[in-house]
Each structure stands twice: as structure tokens, then as C-alpha cells.
Design a protein around this motif. Structure first.
Motif, PDB file in Angstrom:
ATOM      1  N   HIS A 114      52.044  54.136  43.073  1.00  0.00           N
ATOM      2  CA  HIS A 114      51.377  52.832  43.062  1.00  0.00           C
ATOM      3  C   HIS A 114      49.929  52.941  43.529  1.00  0.00           C
ATOM      4  N   HIS A 115      49.122  52.060  43.042  1.00  0.00           N
ATOM      5  CA  HIS A 115      47.743  51.937  43.486  1.00  0.00           C
ATOM      6  C   HIS A 115      47.288  50.520  43.193  1.00  0.00           C
ATOM      7  N   ASP A 116      46.138  50.148  43.731  1.00  0.00           N
ATOM      8  CA  ASP A 116      45.616  48.799  43.542  1.00  0.00           C
ATOM      9  C   ASP A 116      44.704  48.734  42.321  1.00  0.00           C
ATOM     10  N   PHE A 117      44.626  47.555  41.722  1.00  0.00           N
ATOM     11  CA  PHE A 117      43.626  47.280  40.696  1.00  0.00           C
ATOM     12  C   PHE A 117      42.550  46.428  41.340  1.00  0.00           C
ATOM     13  N   VAL A 118      41.338  46.993  41.443  1.00  0.00           N
ATOM     14  CA  VAL A 118      40.250  46.322  42.145  1.00  0.00           C
ATOM     15  C   VAL A 118      39.030  46.230  41.242  1.00  0.00           C
ATOM     16  N   MET A 119      38.457  45.055  41.163  1.00  0.00           N
ATOM     17  CA  MET A 119      37.216  44.840  40.434  1.00  0.00           C
ATOM     18  C   MET A 119      36.133  44.428  41.419  1.00  0.00           C
ATOM     19  N   THR A 120      34.876  44.651  41.055  1.00  0.00           N
ATOM     20  CA  THR A 120      33.783  44.170  41.887  1.00  0.00           C
ATOM     21  C   THR A 120      33.726  42.645  41.793  1.00  0.00           C
ATOM     22  N   ASP A 121      32.980  42.037  42.687  1.00  0.00           N
ATOM     23  CA  ASP A 121      32.859  40.573  42.670  1.00  0.00           C
ATOM     24  C   ASP A 121      32.270  40.085  41.354  1.00  0.00           C
ATOM     25  N   ILE A 122      31.246  40.787  40.863  1.00  0.00           N
ATOM     26  CA  ILE A 122      30.608  40.358  39.618  1.00  0.00           C
ATOM     27  C   ILE A 122      31.553  40.556  38.436  1.00  0.00           C
ATOM     28  N   SER A 124      34.823  40.376  38.541  1.00  0.00           N
ATOM     29  CA  SER A 124      35.845  39.333  38.631  1.00  0.00           C
ATOM     30  C   SER A 124      35.347  38.001  38.093  1.00  0.00           C
ATOM     31  N   ILE A 125      34.023  37.811  38.148  1.00  0.00           N
ATOM     32  CA  ILE A 125      33.445  36.546  37.695  1.00  0.00           C
ATOM     33  C   ILE A 125      33.167  36.557  36.198  1.00  0.00           C
ATOM     34  N   ILE A 126      32.551  37.631  35.706  1.00  0.00           N
ATOM     35  CA  ILE A 126      32.076  37.615  34.313  1.00  0.00           C
ATOM     36  C   ILE A 126      33.058  38.224  33.313  1.00  0.00           C
ATOM     37  N   MET A 127      34.084  38.946  33.779  1.00  0.00           N
ATOM     38  CA  MET A 127      35.083  39.472  32.841  1.00  0.00           C
ATOM     39  C   MET A 127      36.443  39.660  33.530  1.00  0.00           C
ATOM     40  N   PRO A 128      37.046  38.581  33.987  1.00  0.00           N
ATOM     41  CA  PRO A 128      38.352  38.681  34.657  1.00  0.00           C
ATOM     42  C   PRO A 128      39.481  38.873  33.654  1.00  0.00           C
ATOM     43  N   PRO A 129      40.645  39.332  34.105  1.00  0.00           N
ATOM     44  CA  PRO A 129      41.814  39.366  33.233  1.00  0.00           C
ATOM     45  C   PRO A 129      42.150  37.973  32.712  1.00  0.00           C
ATOM     46  N   THR A 130      42.600  37.894  31.485  1.00  0.00           N
ATOM     47  CA  THR A 130      42.911  36.611  30.867  1.00  0.00           C
ATOM     48  C   THR A 130      44.190  36.023  31.462  1.00  0.00           C
ATOM     49  N   PRO A 131      44.366  34.699  31.325  1.00  0.00           N
ATOM     50  CA  PRO A 131      45.585  34.069  31.867  1.00  0.00           C
ATOM     51  C   PRO A 131      46.867  34.609  31.252  1.00  0.00           C
ATOM     52  N   ASP A 132      46.806  35.155  30.022  1.00  0.00           N
ATOM     53  CA  ASP A 132      48.028  35.680  29.407  1.00  0.00           C
ATOM     54  C   ASP A 132      48.252  37.157  29.719  1.00  0.00           C
ATOM     55  N   THR A 133      47.532  37.669  30.723  1.00  0.00           N
ATOM     56  CA  THR A 133      47.811  38.998  31.272  1.00  0.00           C
ATOM     57  C   THR A 133      48.641  38.827  32.537  1.00  0.00           C
ATOM     58  N   CYS A 186      58.186  40.438  41.103  1.00  0.00           N
ATOM     59  CA  CYS A 186      57.429  39.204  40.936  1.00  0.00           C
ATOM     60  C   CYS A 186      56.495  39.308  39.740  1.00  0.00           C
ATOM     61  N   PHE A 187      56.561  38.331  38.843  1.00  0.00           N
ATOM     62  CA  PHE A 187      55.552  38.174  37.795  1.00  0.00           C
ATOM     63  C   PHE A 187      54.484  37.242  38.349  1.00  0.00           C
ATOM     64  N   THR A 188      53.257  37.682  38.308  1.00  0.00           N
ATOM     65  CA  THR A 188      52.179  36.883  38.896  1.00  0.00           C
ATOM     66  C   THR A 188      50.880  37.095  38.126  1.00  0.00           C
ATOM     67  N   GLY A 189      49.841  36.393  38.546  1.00  0.00           N
ATOM     68  CA  GLY A 189      48.551  36.485  37.881  1.00  0.00           C
ATOM     69  C   GLY A 189      47.572  37.373  38.624  1.00  0.00           C
ATOM     70  N   TYR A 190      46.390  37.532  38.034  1.00  0.00           N
ATOM     71  CA  TYR A 190      45.374  38.429  38.603  1.00  0.00           C
ATOM     72  C   TYR A 190      44.930  38.000  39.995  1.00  0.00           C
ATOM     73  N   ASP A 191      44.839  36.704  40.237  1.00  0.00           N
ATOM     74  CA  ASP A 191      44.332  36.236  41.534  1.00  0.00           C
ATOM     75  C   ASP A 191      45.179  36.741  42.692  1.00  0.00           C
ATOM     76  N   THR A 192      46.465  36.951  42.451  1.00  0.00           N
ATOM     77  CA  THR A 192      47.335  37.442  43.525  1.00  0.00           C
ATOM     78  C   THR A 192      46.927  38.837  43.972  1.00  0.00           C
ATOM     79  N   VAL A 193      46.751  39.753  43.011  1.00  0.00           N
ATOM     80  CA  VAL A 193      46.368  41.117  43.368  1.00  0.00           C
ATOM     81  C   VAL A 193      44.884  41.213  43.702  1.00  0.00           C
ATOM     82  N   LYS A 194      44.126  40.192  43.350  1.00  0.00           N
ATOM     83  CA  LYS A 194      42.703  40.173  43.707  1.00  0.00           C
ATOM     84  C   LYS A 194      42.539  39.971  45.208  1.00  0.00           C
ATOM     85  N   PHE A 195      43.363  39.141  45.774  1.00  0.00           N
ATOM     86  CA  PHE A 195      43.210  38.796  47.188  1.00  0.00           C
ATOM     87  C   PHE A 195      44.193  39.522  48.111  1.00  0.00           C
TER      88      PHE A 195
END
Length: 304
Positions: A114-122, A124-133, A186-195
Motif C-alpha cells: 500500500h501507498h498513498d495517492f498525493v497531489m499538490t495543492d494546485i 488538486s484544484i486544477i485537475m482533480p479526480p472526477t466524481p466517477d472515480t 470502503c468505497f469512497t471519493g478522492y476527498d477522503t484520501v486527500k485529507f
């Protein structure tokens, strides 16, 4: 006696001065039919089988500055984040989406550390994962916050449950064998693993599923594993640059808009110093050819 010999020198030279320029003028319409001039862009337009278009760029100064240093091109195109390098599978410029794949991610057929999926702040703002991911967090502890205080972050998508992953996928069936039961997931969205990191979530593995809205009635073995990111195209006035035959980019020092016309020629707005009309590169080529020919005519006349 030859009649030309009796003519004054001025008459002969005058005859030459009139004839040769007239021939050039007769040839002028034909020269305007030549193929239009094209500018050699300093920006690569593809990487592997992936086309590279604005707002993206793999060469510094190409594309929009917001996406600077987010891509690397070796034999394939890769998207760079703080948590790793992800292969780009496809880019849909019309729908403004990009599909990436994590080679270290667990899937139905392989179990990865296992490992984390981490994006920079910018990012996360300009190209986040879509809601259907959908992020599927697997083999979670009973003390996991998403099973207690934050249980509302988990959901079923398209009628599916986590048990399907444990039952259908060989890679995840091992968790069931070790505990003789289906461990929490758990099935969840990007915001969960973002924070929350995987350590905080207290889940040992994860996988991601894209196009989840189209997977109703589809078994886990046939799900599309990967991640779809959505991006926006900043409006920096690049149409004018494109019409003049240039490529929209930016100054690497100021990150201000720059129209890239060749390896050694950049302009602020377009590739002809701002004199281009809506006719685009074809009209610009005609103007250049006309100016060039008029220069030749003037040079020839100066010798007579």
C-alpha cells in the motif's frame, strides 16, 4: 551594320529595365499559390501515442504555466505527483479528462504494497479526480475512522459492495482466507484520501475504479481500474497565437503568455508581430512572399 549597335546605351539599358521587372510581376500571382509558410514549433506535439496539446506541455515553456513540470516524456507520457509517477493512458481534450494508471496500485489480479495517492495543492484544484472515480479502501481495521466517526464517507456505487472485490478478485481473496471473513472495506471519493493518509484510514491496500457510473451489473473482474482526472483550459487568448501558426506557451522566467513561433523566435501575442488578421497562417504567408518578391525587384532595379 547591326541596328542595335547604333542605338544609344541608355536605350538598351532602358529596354532591359522594363522587360525583366515585368516578367517578375507576371510570375507574382503564381508564386502566391505556393504552399503557406509554416513555423517550426519548439514544443513536442506527442509522447508515445499520446497527443500533447494546450494546456499541456512536456517541454518547459510549452502549454499553460499552471501545468508546468507536471509531465515527463520518456518512451511514454507520465504524470508527476509527490506520491509517484503515473502513466498517462489517454487524454480527451474535448471532454477535458485524462486517464492515468498507477503501476504500484492493487488490482483484481495483483496485490501491491500500500501507498498513498498525493497531489499538490494546485493539482488538486486544477485537475482533480472526477466524481466517477471511486477509491476502494481494502482490508481496513475495525478501528478505522471511516468505519466509525466518518462512516458516512463510504458508499456503494452502481449497486456494488466491497464483498464483490473479496469474492471475485484473486488478489483480494487472500484477505478473506486470512481472516475467514470479509474484512471491512470502503468505497469512497478522492476527498477522503486527500485529507487522510492510508495510515490514518487504517486500511492496508487500495485500488481505484473509473467510469463507475457505467458499471451497473458489471462484475469486478471487468471494471476499469485506473483514475480519471478532469482539467480546465485557462483562457489566455491563445486563439490569436494559434491562428498565426504559433504554439501557445509561457515565458519561463515570468510565466507570462508567450506565442512560440520557432526555436529562436517568440512573440507576445502572435507570430507576425501583431499584424495578423483573422486569415491565419495562409494569409500571413502570402504577405511574406509579396514582401520578399518586392525586395528582389527593388534589388534588381538598383543594378540597372
Amino acid at each position: 551594320m547591326n541596328s542595335m549597335a547604333s542605338l544609344p546605351l541608355s536605350a538598351v539599358s532602358g529596354h532591359r529595365n522594363l522587360t525583366f521587372p515585368c516578367l517578375l510581376l507576371l510570375l507574382l500571382p503564381a508564386t502566391l499559390l505556393l504552399p503557406p509558410l509554416t513555423f517550426a514549433s519548439p514544443c513536442r506535439t506527442s509522447c508515445g501515442n499520446i497527443p500533447i496539446k494546450y494546456p499541456f506541455g512536456v517541454d518547459d515553456g510549452c502549454g499553460a504555466p499552471q501545468f508546468r513540470r507536471m509531465f515527463n516524456c520518456s518512451t511514454d507520457l507520465f504524470f508527476l505527483t509527490p506520491s509517484g509517477t503515473y502513466k498517462v493512458q489517454s487524454i480527451d481534450y474535448d471532454k477535458q479528462s485524462m486517464v492515468i494508471y498507477d503501476p504500484a496500485m492493487s488490482t483484481c489480479s495483483i496485490l501491491q504494497p500500500h501507498h498513498d495517492f498525493v497531489m499538490t495543492d494546485i493539482q488538486s484544484i486544477i485537475m482533480p479526480p472526477t466524481p466517477d472515480t471511486v477509491f476502494a479502501l481494502l482490508n481496513c481495521s475495525i478501528d478505522s475512522p471511516i468505519l466509525n466517526h466518518y462512516k458516512y464517507l463510504c458508499f456503494n456505487f452502481s449497486g456494488h459492495s466491497c464483498d464483490e472485490l473479496y469474492g471475485a478478485c484473486n488478489a483480494f481473496r487472500v484477505f478473506h482466507l486470512l481472516t475467514n471473513s470479509s474484512p471491512p472495506c470502503c468505497f469512497t471519493g478522492y476527498d477522503t484520501v486527500k485529507f487522510m493518509s492510508m495510515n490514518i484510514l487504517d486500511c492496508s491496500h487500495y485500488t481505484t475504479v473509473l467510469n463507475s457510473e457505467n458499471l451497473k451489473g458489471v462484475g469486478a473482474l471487468d471494471w476499469d481500474y485506473g483514475m480519471k482526472l478532469s482539467f480546465s483550459v485557462p483562457d489566455l487568448g491563445c486563439d490569436r497565437c494559434s491562428k498565426s501558426g504559433g504554439t501557445c506557451g509561457f515565458d519561463t522566467e515570468t510565466e507570462g503568455l508567450s506565442c512560440l513561433c520557432s526555436i529562436s523566435s517568440n512573440h507576445t501575442r502572435d507570430c507576425v508581430g501583431g499584424n495578423i488578421t483573422s486569415g491565419g497562417p495562409h494569409e500571413a504567408s502570402s504577405v511574406f512572399i509579396l514582401i520578399f518578391l518586392l525586395g528582389i525587384i527593388q534589388l534588381i532595379l538598383s543594378y540597372y
